[in-house]
Design a protein around this motif. Structure first.
Motif, PDB file in Angstrom:
ATOM      1  N   ASP A 201       0.802  -1.230   0.000  1.00 57.22           N
ATOM      2  CA  ASP A 201       0.000   0.000   0.000  1.00 57.22           C
ATOM      3  C   ASP A 201       0.828   1.271   0.000  1.00 57.22           C
ATOM      4  OD1 ASP A 201       0.837  -0.522   2.593  1.00 57.22           O
ATOM      5  OD2 ASP A 201      -0.936   0.326   3.543  1.00 57.22           O
ATOM      6  N   GLY A 202       2.074   1.201  -0.505  1.00 52.51           N
ATOM      7  CA  GLY A 202       2.830   2.404  -0.806  1.00 52.51           C
ATOM      8  C   GLY A 202       3.640   2.980   0.340  1.00 52.51           C
ATOM      9  N   TYR A 203       4.276   4.136   0.039  1.00 52.81           N
ATOM     10  CA  TYR A 203       5.228   4.720   0.987  1.00 52.81           C
ATOM     11  C   TYR A 203       4.555   5.194   2.269  1.00 52.81           C
ATOM     12  CZ  TYR A 203       3.729   9.430  -0.466  1.00 52.81           C
ATOM     13  OH  TYR A 203       2.992  10.570  -0.712  1.00 52.81           O
ATOM     14  N   ASP A 204       3.275   5.557   2.201  1.00 56.92           N
ATOM     15  CA  ASP A 204       2.558   6.024   3.389  1.00 56.92           C
ATOM     16  C   ASP A 204       1.684   4.892   3.938  1.00 56.92           C
ATOM     17  OD1 ASP A 204       1.825   7.850   5.327  1.00 56.92           O
ATOM     18  OD2 ASP A 204       0.137   8.630   4.172  1.00 56.92           O
ATOM     19  N   LYS A 307       1.157  28.414  -7.917  1.00 58.88           N
ATOM     20  CA  LYS A 307       0.977  27.379  -6.900  1.00 58.88           C
ATOM     21  C   LYS A 307       2.328  26.777  -6.490  1.00 58.88           C
ATOM     22  CE  LYS A 307      -3.484  25.984  -8.890  1.00 58.88           C
ATOM     23  NZ  LYS A 307      -4.244  24.856  -9.530  1.00 58.88           N
ATOM     24  N   VAL A 308       2.364  26.238  -5.282  1.00 61.28           N
ATOM     25  CA  VAL A 308       3.520  25.448  -4.881  1.00 61.28           C
ATOM     26  C   VAL A 308       3.455  24.121  -5.633  1.00 61.28           C
ATOM     27  CG1 VAL A 308       4.672  24.256  -2.987  1.00 61.28           C
ATOM     28  CG2 VAL A 308       3.610  26.488  -2.591  1.00 61.28           C
ATOM     29  N   PRO A 309       4.496  23.750  -6.351  1.00 57.88           N
ATOM     30  CA  PRO A 309       4.439  22.502  -7.142  1.00 57.88           C
ATOM     31  C   PRO A 309       4.153  21.288  -6.271  1.00 57.88           C
ATOM     32  CG  PRO A 309       6.347  23.819  -7.747  1.00 57.88           C
ATOM     33  CD  PRO A 309       5.760  24.459  -6.541  1.00 57.88           C
ATOM     34  N   ARG A 310       3.571  20.276  -6.898  1.00 55.88           N
ATOM     35  CA  ARG A 310       3.331  19.018  -6.187  1.00 55.88           C
ATOM     36  C   ARG A 310       4.645  18.439  -5.706  1.00 55.88           C
ATOM     37  NH1 ARG A 310       0.029  14.934  -9.674  1.00 55.88           N
ATOM     38  NH2 ARG A 310       1.445  15.660 -11.286  1.00 55.88           N
ATOM     39  N   SER A 311       4.590  17.694  -4.614  1.00 57.71           N
ATOM     40  CA  SER A 311       5.821  17.181  -4.038  1.00 57.71           C
ATOM     41  C   SER A 311       5.656  15.730  -3.617  1.00 57.71           C
ATOM     42  CB  SER A 311       6.233  18.012  -2.822  1.00 57.71           C
ATOM     43  OG  SER A 311       5.300  17.852  -1.759  1.00 57.71           O
ATOM     44  N   MET A 312       6.788  15.098  -3.390  1.00 61.71           N
ATOM     45  CA  MET A 312       6.802  13.757  -2.806  1.00 61.71           C
ATOM     46  C   MET A 312       7.999  13.677  -1.867  1.00 61.71           C
ATOM     47  SD  MET A 312       8.252  11.283  -5.835  1.00 61.71           S
ATOM     48  CE  MET A 312       9.876  11.520  -6.581  1.00 61.71           C
ATOM     49  N   PRO A 313       7.862  12.988  -0.740  1.00 57.38           N
ATOM     50  CA  PRO A 313       8.994  12.853   0.184  1.00 57.38           C
ATOM     51  C   PRO A 313      10.050  11.924  -0.385  1.00 57.38           C
ATOM     52  CG  PRO A 313       7.127  11.541   0.946  1.00 57.38           C
ATOM     53  CD  PRO A 313       6.640  12.319  -0.240  1.00 57.38           C
ATOM     54  N   ASN A 314      11.297  12.284  -0.180  1.00 63.25           N
ATOM     55  CA  ASN A 314      12.409  11.435  -0.587  1.00 63.25           C
ATOM     56  C   ASN A 314      12.809  10.587   0.614  1.00 63.25           C
ATOM     57  OD1 ASN A 314      12.412  12.592  -3.145  1.00 63.25           O
ATOM     58  ND2 ASN A 314      13.796  14.227  -2.517  1.00 63.25           N
ATOM     59  N   SER A 315      12.355   9.347   0.627  1.00 59.94           N
ATOM     60  CA  SER A 315      12.423   8.513   1.828  1.00 59.94           C
ATOM     61  C   SER A 315      13.498   7.441   1.726  1.00 59.94           C
ATOM     62  CB  SER A 315      11.070   7.832   2.061  1.00 59.94           C
ATOM     63  OG  SER A 315      10.025   8.777   2.121  1.00 59.94           O
ATOM     64  N   GLY A 326       0.776 -15.642   7.450  1.00 65.53           N
ATOM     65  CA  GLY A 326      -0.350 -15.268   6.602  1.00 65.53           C
ATOM     66  C   GLY A 326      -0.248 -13.897   5.980  1.00 65.53           C
ATOM     67  N   LEU A 327       0.816 -13.135   6.295  1.00 60.05           N
ATOM     68  CA  LEU A 327       0.915 -11.749   5.820  1.00 60.05           C
ATOM     69  C   LEU A 327       2.333 -11.429   5.379  1.00 60.05           C
ATOM     70  CD1 LEU A 327      -0.307  -8.865   5.517  1.00 60.05           C
ATOM     71  CD2 LEU A 327       0.376  -8.467   7.895  1.00 60.05           C
ATOM     72  N   ILE A 328       2.448 -10.762   4.225  1.00 62.03           N
ATOM     73  CA  ILE A 328       3.723 -10.251   3.740  1.00 62.03           C
ATOM     74  C   ILE A 328       3.523  -8.794   3.353  1.00 62.03           C
ATOM     75  CG2 ILE A 328       5.523 -10.445   1.990  1.00 62.03           C
ATOM     76  CD1 ILE A 328       4.824 -13.373   1.664  1.00 62.03           C
ATOM     77  N   LEU A 329       4.452  -7.929   3.765  1.00 69.75           N
ATOM     78  CA  LEU A 329       4.437  -6.508   3.418  1.00 69.75           C
ATOM     79  C   LEU A 329       5.572  -6.245   2.444  1.00 69.75           C
ATOM     80  CD1 LEU A 329       3.042  -3.736   4.441  1.00 69.75           C
ATOM     81  CD2 LEU A 329       5.187  -3.438   5.687  1.00 69.75           C
ATOM     82  N   LEU A 330       5.256  -5.666   1.268  1.00 62.82           N
ATOM     83  CA  LEU A 330       6.290  -5.453   0.255  1.00 62.82           C
ATOM     84  C   LEU A 330       6.070  -4.135  -0.489  1.00 62.82           C
ATOM     85  CD1 LEU A 330       6.747  -9.097  -1.037  1.00 62.82           C
ATOM     86  CD2 LEU A 330       8.438  -7.732   0.172  1.00 62.82           C
ATOM     87  N   GLY A 331       6.892  -3.892  -1.510  1.00 65.46           N
ATOM     88  CA  GLY A 331       6.825  -2.630  -2.224  1.00 65.46           C
ATOM     89  C   GLY A 331       7.411  -1.499  -1.389  1.00 65.46           C
ATOM     90  N   ASP A 332       6.962  -0.266  -1.641  1.00 63.99           N
ATOM     91  CA  ASP A 332       7.463   0.879  -0.887  1.00 63.99           C
ATOM     92  C   ASP A 332       7.068   0.830   0.581  1.00 63.99           C
ATOM     93  OD1 ASP A 332       8.768   1.965  -3.019  1.00 63.99           O
ATOM     94  OD2 ASP A 332       7.307   3.530  -3.439  1.00 63.99           O
ATOM     95  N   ALA A 333       6.066   0.057   0.920  1.00 68.11           N
ATOM     96  CA  ALA A 333       5.710  -0.105   2.323  1.00 68.11           C
ATOM     97  C   ALA A 333       6.828  -0.818   3.086  1.00 68.11           C
ATOM     98  CB  ALA A 333       4.404  -0.895   2.450  1.00 68.11           C
TER      99      ALA A 333
END
Length: 500
Positions: A201-204, A307-315, A326-333
Motif C-alpha cells: 500500500d505504498g510509501y505512506d 501554486k507550490v508545485p506538487r511534491s513527494m517525500p524522498n524517503s 499469513g501476511l507479507i508486506l512489500l513494495g514501498d511499504a
C-alpha cells in the motif's frame, strides 16, 4: 502440510466473486501489487487484487524504469505494458555539474546481458540496453488492464481498513474493507479471505507498523513541474543538474511533449525559507537559473500558475526481516531509497520476480504452509540484496554527494564528476541501471572516486607554485578527512543494506 485441492478456473473464479476467497489477496494495485498478482496468477494461483481507487492515478512517482527493471518486467510477462503509452526510450544520463555536461550512457552488454567493462572504463561500442520513461498513470493503467484480463485474478475497487486475524492465533486470514456503493455512495463493510495476504500500500503505508518496527527517514522532498515542448540538451537521456549553490534537479521526458522536472529541496534550507519566497522562491531564484538555457523558458512558464508545485517525500527505509503468519508486506511499504537514481520500480519488479519464484507451487504447493512461506521469506530477504543493496546504497550515497553541504563531500562530488569525465562510467551506470548486480563492483567504483577526489584535492592544495610542496601536510590532512568522510557515507549504508 496437505496440498490444497486444485480448483478449476471457473470454480476458483466463483469462489473469488461469491465467497471472496482465494489463494492470495493482494492489497494495492500499484507497481508491486499488480506485478506480484500477475506473477502468482500465471502460476495458477487464484488471486484477489484490491485497490481503493481504480481511476488512472495522477502522480509524480514511478516515471522512469531502468533497463534492469524493464528486463524483470518482461520476465514477469508484463513487458507489453510499456507499449502504447507514449513511453520515451532512455539511454542513460547527462550529468551537468556547474554547467559542464558529462554523458553517462548505459554500458555495452554482451549476448548474455552482462556488462563488458563493469570494472574499468568505457566499453567499446555495441549493444546498449535502454530504459523507459512515461506518465505514471498510463503505465499503472496498463498493468491493471493486464490483471483485469487475467482469468485467475479478480480485481475489486474497495478500501482496505484492517487485517483479519484468527480468534485463537495471530495468523492473518485476510482483510476487512469498505466498499462504496455506486447508487447511494454508502460504504458497505466487506471481507476478503486468502491463505496469504500480500500488502503493497505504498510509501505512506497504514499497515507498516503491524509488520515492521521501522519508520522512513525523510530529509528532503522532490517538487515537480511538467514542462511542455522543452528542448533537452541530449534527447533520450535523463539529466541530473548540480551546482555549487543548488541541490540536485532531475529532467527526463515522460511523453512526446512532456518533460518532468524534479527539484530536490532539503528540509529547512535558508534558500526556501518564507523570507526567501518559500519553495517557489528557491525554484525560481536558485534552481531554474542553474538549468540548461533551452529548458529555462518552459520551467518558468510551468511556474506561472502561482501554486507550490506538487511534491513527494524522498524517503529511506531499509528492508527488515518479517515473519507474520499469513501476511507479507512489500513494495514501498517495505523498502525505499532516495528516488534520485530512479531505482524504485526496478526493485519492485525484481522483488516480485524473486518472490514468485521462491513460492512457486513446485516449491510451496500450499500457501497455508507458514513454515515454508517463512523459509521462502528468509531466502527472499538475503537473495534480493544482490539487486537491492546495490541500488539502495548507490541512491543514498549519490544523493549525499550530489547534495554536498561540507568541504569533504564537495571534494567527493568533484571527484565523482571527474570520474565520469574520464570515461569511467560503464560500471556506475550499469549499477544504477540495475544491470550490474554485484555489490563488489559498487565498492570498487565508490572508493575509486574517493581516491580520485584525494588526488584532485591534493593538486588544488599544493598548486603549481615551487613552494607548493610546503602545503603537502595540509593535503595529507585533507586526504585523511576526505577518506574518512567517504567511509562515513558509504560503509554504514553497505553494512545496513548488505549484512543486516
Amino acid at each position: 502440510m496437505a496440498v490444497k485441492p486444485t480448483l478449476s478456473p471457473n470454480e476458483a473464479r466463483r469462489r473469488r466473486e461469491e465467497f471472496h476467497e482465494a489463494d492470495a489477496v493482494v492489497v494495492g494495485a500499484g507497481i508491486f501489487g499488480c506485478a506480484i498478482a500477475f506473477a502468482l496468477a500465471n502460476q495458477g494461483r487464484s488471486v484477489i487484487l484490491l485497490e481503493r481507487w481504480m481511476k488512472e492515478p495522477d502522480r509524480i512517482v514511478g516515471e522512469l524504469l531502468q533497463p534492469g527493471g524493464l528486463a524483470a518486467l518482461k520476465q514477469l510477462g508484463l513487458g507489453h505494458c510499456v507499449e502504447g503509452i507514449d513511453a520515451i526510450p532512455c539511454k542513460g544520463y547527462n550529468v551537468i555539474f556547474n554547467s559542464i555536461p558529462s554523458l553517462v550512457p548505459y554500458p555495452t552488454i554482451d549476448d548474455n546481458g552482462d556488462v563488458i567493462c563493469a570494472w574499468s572504463g568505457s566499453g567499446k561500442e555495441g549493444k546498449r540496453p535502454e530504459g523507459k520513461s512515461f506518465h505514471h498513470g498510463k503505465f499503472i493503467t496498463q498493468l491493471r488492464r493486464s490483471c483485469l484480463a487475467h482469468e485467475n485474478i479478480t480485481v475489486v475497487e474497495t478500501e482496505v481498513v484492517k487485517t483479519i486475524q484468527g480468534e485463537t492465533s495471530d495468523v492473518v486470514l485476510g482483510v476487512e474493507t469498505r466498499t462504496k456503493m455506486g447508487e447511494t455512495g454508502e460504504k458497505k463493510p466487506d471481507c476478503f479471505f486468502a491463505s496469504l495476504t500480500i500488502i503493497a500500500d505504498g510509501y505512506d503505508s497504514k499497515f507498516r507498523k503491524q509488520v515492521l518496527d521501522k519508520k522512513p527517514v525523510v530529509k528532503s522532498k522532490f517538487y515537480a513541474l511538467e514542462l511542455i515542448d522543452t528542448e533537452l540538451p541530449r534527447q533520450n537521456y535523463g539529466h541530473v543538474i548540480m551546482g555549487s549553490k543548488t541541490f540536485p534537479t532531475l529532467l527526463y521526458q515522460i511523453g512526446t511533449h512532456e518533460t518532468r522536472a524534479l527539484f530536490d529541496v532539503p528540509h529547512g534550507i535558508p534558500e526556501a525559507s518564507p523570507a526567501a519566497g518559500g519553495v517557489r522562491g528557491y525554484i525560481k531564484n536558485v534552481a531554474i537559473p542553474a538549468l540548461p538555457p533551452s529548458v529555462k523558458p518552459a520551467a518558468l512558464k510551468a511556474l506561472e500558475d502561482g501554486k507550490v508545485p506538487r511534491s513527494m517525500p524522498n524517503s529511506w527505509l531499509p528492508a527488515s526481516k518479517q515473519h507474520t503468519n499469513g501476511l507479507i508486506l512489500l513494495g514501498d511499504a517495505f523498502n525505499m531509497r532516495h528516488p534520485l537514481t530512479g531505482g524504485g520500480m526496478t526493485v519492485a519488479f525484481s522483488d516480485a520476480l524473486l518472490l514468485s519464484r521462491l513460492i512457486d507451487p513446485s516449491r510451496v504447493p500450499n500457501l497455508e504452509d507458514f513454515e515454508a512461506i517463512n523459509r521462502a521469506m528468509t531466502a527472499f530477504y538475503w537473495r534480493r540484496k544482490n539487486v537491492t543493496s546495490v541500488i539502495n546504497v548507490l541512491a543514498q550515497a549519490l544523493y549525499d554527494l550530489f547534495a554536498a553541504n561540507d568541504r569533504q563531500l564537495r571534494a567527493l562530488q568533484l571527484g565523482c564528476f571527474e570520474y565520469f569525465q574520464r570515461g569511467r562510467s560503464d560500471g556506475p551506470c550499469g549499477l544504477l541501471g540495475g544491470i550490474i548486480q554485484r555489490p563488489a563492483v559498487l565498492a570498487y567504483h565508490f572508493f575509486a572516486v574517493a581516491f580520485l577526489a584525494l588526488w584532485l584535492n591534493a593538486l588544488a592544495v599544493v598548486g603549481s607554485s615551487p613552494l607548493g610542496i610546503l602545503k603537502a601536510p595540509l593535503a595529507l590532512i585533507d586526504a585523511v578527512l576526505i577518506l574518512w568522510r567517504a567511509s562515513c557515507v558509504f560503509l554504514p549504508l553497505v553494512w545496513r543494506e548488505g549484512f543486516q
